[in-house]
Design an enzyme around this catalytic site. Structure first.
Site, PDB file in Angstrom:
ATOM      1  N   GLY A 131      -5.985   7.380 -18.856  1.00 19.74           N
ATOM      2  CA  GLY A 131      -7.146   6.809 -19.520  1.00 19.74           C
ATOM      3  C   GLY A 131      -8.455   7.165 -18.836  1.00 19.74           C
ATOM      4  N   ALA A 132      -9.423   6.265 -18.981  1.00 21.67           N
ATOM      5  CA  ALA A 132     -10.776   6.511 -18.473  1.00 21.67           C
ATOM      6  C   ALA A 132     -10.801   6.800 -16.975  1.00 21.67           C
ATOM      7  CB  ALA A 132     -11.674   5.318 -18.789  1.00 21.67           C
ATOM      8  N   ALA A 133      -9.827   6.259 -16.233  1.00 18.64           N
ATOM      9  CA  ALA A 133      -9.769   6.498 -14.786  1.00 18.64           C
ATOM     10  C   ALA A 133      -9.640   7.980 -14.460  1.00 18.64           C
ATOM     11  CB  ALA A 133      -8.608   5.719 -14.182  1.00 18.64           C
TER      12      ALA A 133
ATOM     13  N   LYS B 103       0.848  -1.198   0.000  1.00 16.89           N
ATOM     14  CA  LYS B 103       0.000   0.000   0.000  1.00 16.89           C
ATOM     15  C   LYS B 103       0.879   1.243   0.000  1.00 16.89           C
ATOM     16  CE  LYS B 103      -2.215   1.309   3.799  1.00 16.89           C
ATOM     17  NZ  LYS B 103      -3.230   1.479   4.859  1.00 16.89           N
TER      18      LYS B 103
ATOM     19  N   THR C 145      -6.643  -0.894 -12.006  1.00 21.86           N
ATOM     20  CA  THR C 145      -5.847  -0.655 -13.206  1.00 21.86           C
ATOM     21  C   THR C 145      -4.522  -1.386 -13.026  1.00 21.86           C
ATOM     22  OG1 THR C 145      -5.095   1.048 -14.766  1.00 21.86           O
ATOM     23  CG2 THR C 145      -4.835   1.545 -12.413  1.00 21.86           C
ATOM     24  N   TYR C 146      -3.549  -1.082 -13.866  1.00 26.89           N
ATOM     25  CA  TYR C 146      -2.234  -1.714 -13.744  1.00 26.89           C
ATOM     26  C   TYR C 146      -1.150  -0.649 -13.684  1.00 26.89           C
ATOM     27  CZ  TYR C 146      -1.882  -0.797 -18.741  1.00 26.89           C
ATOM     28  OH  TYR C 146      -1.854  -0.175 -19.967  1.00 26.89           O
TER      29      TYR C 146
ATOM     30  N   SER D 191      -4.072   2.704 -17.137  1.00 29.41           N
ATOM     31  CA  SER D 191      -3.010   2.473 -16.158  1.00 29.41           C
ATOM     32  C   SER D 191      -2.770   3.627 -15.198  1.00 29.41           C
ATOM     33  CB  SER D 191      -1.698   2.114 -16.836  1.00 29.41           C
ATOM     34  OG  SER D 191      -1.181   3.241 -17.510  1.00 29.41           O
TER      35      SER D 191
END
Length: 113
Positions: A72-74, A8, A56-57, A24
């Site tokens: 991206g979409a995030a 974390k 995501t990655y 990502s």
């Protein structure tokens, strides 16, 4: 077999949100090493600012840059300046000691949790 916390990064701040990038989260390489995250590894992103949660990655960012870029979409859910928690999990048959760190407002390592 249980899915348990592996690592974390707590109280990180998003330095960039790029809708045009293909998915990502880009994370400073130094932070990746501290919590043993790999490029391509799946992570859960939790926004302390908006309450959004997404998966995501990881993409490796420049070492020492403090970069935390949601791509991206995030970027519709998490914006530049948002405070987030980056979490990974692993599968294990026995208890795992997770690697957890706290960072400051510049995404620099403060302490292990």
């Amino acid at each position: 077999m249980r899915e348990v916390l592996q690592s974390k990064i707590h109280k990180a701040y998003v330095t960039q949100a790029d809708l045009g990038y293909i998915g990502s989260i880009t994370i400073d390489e130094e932070l990746l090493e501290l919590v043993d995250l790999w490029p391509g590894q799946k992570v859960l992103i939790v926004s302390n600012t908006s309450g959004a949660r997404l998966e995501t990655y990881v993409i490796k960012g420049e070492r020492g840059s403090g970069e935390i870029c949601v791509n991206g979409a995030a970027a519709h859910l998490v914006k530049k300046g948002d405070e987030i928690i980056i979490i990974s999990f692993t599968f294990s048959d026995s208890p795992v000691t997770p690697k957890q760190i706290l960072v400051n407002e510049k995404n620099q390592f403060v302490q292990f949790l």
